[in-house]
Design a protein around this motif. Structure first.
Motif, PDB file in Angstrom:
ATOM      1  N   GLU A 162       0.847  -1.188   0.000  1.00 33.62           N
ATOM      2  CA  GLU A 162       0.000   0.000   0.000  1.00 33.62           C
ATOM      3  C   GLU A 162       0.881   1.236   0.000  1.00 33.62           C
ATOM      4  O   GLU A 162       1.990   1.234   0.552  1.00 33.62           O
ATOM      5  CB  GLU A 162      -0.937  -0.002   1.208  1.00 33.62           C
ATOM      6  CG  GLU A 162      -2.024  -1.052   1.083  1.00 33.62           C
ATOM      7  CD  GLU A 162      -3.161  -0.894   2.078  1.00 33.62           C
ATOM      8  OE1 GLU A 162      -3.188   0.096   2.833  1.00 33.62           O
ATOM      9  OE2 GLU A 162      -4.035  -1.776   2.093  1.00 33.62           O
ATOM     10  N   LEU A 163       0.382   2.290  -0.650  1.00 32.78           N
ATOM     11  CA  LEU A 163       1.088   3.559  -0.727  1.00 32.78           C
ATOM     12  C   LEU A 163       0.265   4.626  -0.018  1.00 32.78           C
ATOM     13  O   LEU A 163      -0.967   4.636  -0.123  1.00 32.78           O
ATOM     14  CB  LEU A 163       1.286   3.971  -2.192  1.00 32.78           C
ATOM     15  CG  LEU A 163       2.003   2.966  -3.088  1.00 32.78           C
ATOM     16  CD1 LEU A 163       2.018   3.472  -4.532  1.00 32.78           C
ATOM     17  CD2 LEU A 163       3.413   2.707  -2.599  1.00 32.78           C
ATOM     18  N   GLY A 164       0.932   5.497   0.686  1.00 28.56           N
ATOM     19  CA  GLY A 164       0.228   6.578   1.373  1.00 28.56           C
ATOM     20  C   GLY A 164      -0.834   6.035   2.304  1.00 28.56           C
ATOM     21  O   GLY A 164      -0.559   5.172   3.134  1.00 28.56           O
ATOM     22  N   GLU A 165      -2.056   6.507   2.132  1.00 28.25           N
ATOM     23  CA  GLU A 165      -3.164   6.069   2.979  1.00 28.25           C
ATOM     24  C   GLU A 165      -3.746   4.729   2.541  1.00 28.25           C
ATOM     25  O   GLU A 165      -4.669   4.211   3.183  1.00 28.25           O
ATOM     26  CB  GLU A 165      -4.255   7.145   2.998  1.00 28.25           C
ATOM     27  CG  GLU A 165      -3.789   8.444   3.634  1.00 28.25           C
ATOM     28  CD  GLU A 165      -4.840   9.533   3.582  1.00 28.25           C
ATOM     29  OE1 GLU A 165      -6.001   9.248   3.234  1.00 28.25           O
ATOM     30  OE2 GLU A 165      -4.484  10.678   3.897  1.00 28.25           O
ATOM     31  N   GLY A 166      -3.230   4.182   1.451  1.00 31.90           N
ATOM     32  CA  GLY A 166      -3.696   2.868   1.011  1.00 31.90           C
ATOM     33  C   GLY A 166      -5.196   2.811   0.880  1.00 31.90           C
ATOM     34  O   GLY A 166      -5.820   3.692   0.298  1.00 31.90           O
ATOM     35  N   ARG A 167      -5.779   1.777   1.468  1.00 30.39           N
ATOM     36  CA  ARG A 167      -7.238   1.554   1.391  1.00 30.39           C
ATOM     37  C   ARG A 167      -7.997   2.234   2.508  1.00 30.39           C
ATOM     38  O   ARG A 167      -9.212   2.080   2.598  1.00 30.39           O
ATOM     39  CB  ARG A 167      -7.524   0.053   1.444  1.00 30.39           C
ATOM     40  CG  ARG A 167      -6.965  -0.723   0.289  1.00 30.39           C
ATOM     41  CD  ARG A 167      -7.187  -2.209   0.494  1.00 30.39           C
ATOM     42  NE  ARG A 167      -6.256  -2.665   1.535  1.00 30.39           N
ATOM     43  CZ  ARG A 167      -6.400  -3.752   2.257  1.00 30.39           C
ATOM     44  NH1 ARG A 167      -7.449  -4.533   2.087  1.00 30.39           N
ATOM     45  NH2 ARG A 167      -5.509  -4.105   3.171  1.00 30.39           N
ATOM     46  N   SER A 168      -7.299   2.962   3.388  1.00 28.63           N
ATOM     47  CA  SER A 168      -7.967   3.508   4.569  1.00 28.63           C
ATOM     48  C   SER A 168      -8.898   4.674   4.277  1.00 28.63           C
ATOM     49  O   SER A 168      -9.775   4.971   5.089  1.00 28.63           O
ATOM     50  CB  SER A 168      -6.929   3.919   5.618  1.00 28.63           C
ATOM     51  OG  SER A 168      -6.175   5.023   5.156  1.00 28.63           O
ATOM     52  N   THR A 169      -8.714   5.353   3.147  1.00 31.66           N
ATOM     53  CA  THR A 169      -9.566   6.482   2.787  1.00 31.66           C
ATOM     54  C   THR A 169      -9.860   6.438   1.292  1.00 31.66           C
ATOM     55  O   THR A 169      -9.103   5.847   0.524  1.00 31.66           O
ATOM     56  CB  THR A 169      -8.874   7.835   3.105  1.00 31.66           C
ATOM     57  OG1 THR A 169      -7.695   7.935   2.316  1.00 31.66           O
ATOM     58  CG2 THR A 169      -8.533   7.958   4.582  1.00 31.66           C
ATOM     59  N   PRO A 170     -10.923   7.093   0.869  1.00 33.81           N
ATOM     60  CA  PRO A 170     -11.191   7.170  -0.573  1.00 33.81           C
ATOM     61  C   PRO A 170     -10.096   7.989  -1.261  1.00 33.81           C
ATOM     62  O   PRO A 170      -9.561   8.931  -0.676  1.00 33.81           O
ATOM     63  CB  PRO A 170     -12.547   7.885  -0.664  1.00 33.81           C
ATOM     64  CG  PRO A 170     -13.141   7.760   0.691  1.00 33.81           C
ATOM     65  CD  PRO A 170     -12.003   7.685   1.664  1.00 33.81           C
ATOM     66  N   PRO A 171      -9.776   7.664  -2.502  1.00 31.64           N
ATOM     67  CA  PRO A 171      -8.778   8.446  -3.236  1.00 31.64           C
ATOM     68  C   PRO A 171      -9.340   9.786  -3.686  1.00 31.64           C
ATOM     69  O   PRO A 171     -10.558   9.977  -3.729  1.00 31.64           O
ATOM     70  CB  PRO A 171      -8.445   7.553  -4.428  1.00 31.64           C
ATOM     71  CG  PRO A 171      -9.694   6.768  -4.654  1.00 31.64           C
ATOM     72  CD  PRO A 171     -10.288   6.541  -3.294  1.00 31.64           C
ATOM     73  N   VAL A 172      -8.459  10.677  -4.042  1.00 33.05           N
ATOM     74  CA  VAL A 172      -8.849  11.965  -4.587  1.00 33.05           C
ATOM     75  C   VAL A 172      -8.668  11.881  -6.100  1.00 33.05           C
ATOM     76  O   VAL A 172      -7.600  11.516  -6.578  1.00 33.05           O
ATOM     77  CB  VAL A 172      -7.982  13.101  -4.008  1.00 33.05           C
ATOM     78  CG1 VAL A 172      -8.334  14.426  -4.654  1.00 33.05           C
ATOM     79  CG2 VAL A 172      -8.121  13.163  -2.500  1.00 33.05           C
TER      80      VAL A 172
END
Length: 173
Positions: A162-172
């Motif tokens: 996973e990169l950055g916030e991964g699956r924890s938040t919706p992408p922008v």
């Protein structure tokens, strides 16, 4: 050693590195080493797609290269990238592969991607599997006997990070 964006002048070195592994290795499932013009076309496609393409250089010599591409073309995959990392023959264990992969992870994270997939040719490719594990990738599967090269069936190992916030938040976007 410096990690920097790939330049067109790096194409001959990249062609030689990749050509060696196509001809002698099992990481790539290509059977014929592509010419410089094809490597240049592929590089342009990576950059035109908005993906990073990096090289490791030491004292004017290209030690290796890494880039990211779309994992698959369907729109739902747009936040997932597939990585490629190649180090020149005899250049292993000098830190170029890890430096390239770390920089690629950082750049893909900065660009908003959320998952990186490693599609590793050959389940016996312990250097690549170890490199990816050390960089935080987890083993997610094996496609057994999916390719025929060098007179043998080869597996593909799948690893993800996973990169950055991964699956924890919706992408922008």
């Amino acid at each position: 050693m410096i990690i920097r964006p790939c330049e067109e002048s790096d194409i001959p070195a990249i062609t030689a590195i990749y050509g060696h592994w196509v001809t002698h290795g099992r990481a790539s499932f290509e059977l014929e080493a592509p010419a410089e013009a094809e490597i240049a076309r592929r590089r342009a496609a990576v950059l035109d797609g908005g993906y990073p393409y990096l090289v490791a250089e030491e004292e004017g010599e290209i030690l290796g290269y890494a880039y990211a591409t779309a994992y698959r073309p369907r729109p739902a995959y747009r936040f997932t990238v597939e990585n490629s990392v190649y180090v020149r023959p005899g250049g292993a264990r000098r830190g170029a592969g890890r430096a390239l992969l770390d920089a690629l992870i950082e750049e893909c994270t900065r660009r908003g991607f959320r998952l990186m997939v490693a599609v590793i040719g050959d389940s016996a490719n312990n250097p690549s599997i170890g490199l990816h594990a050390a960089a935080g990738f987890t083993h997610t599967g094996v496609l057994p006997g999916i390719g025929w090269k060098h007179e043998q069936w080869l597996d593909t190992v799948l690893m993800t990070r996973e990169l950055g916030e991964g699956r924890s938040t919706p992408p922008v976007g």
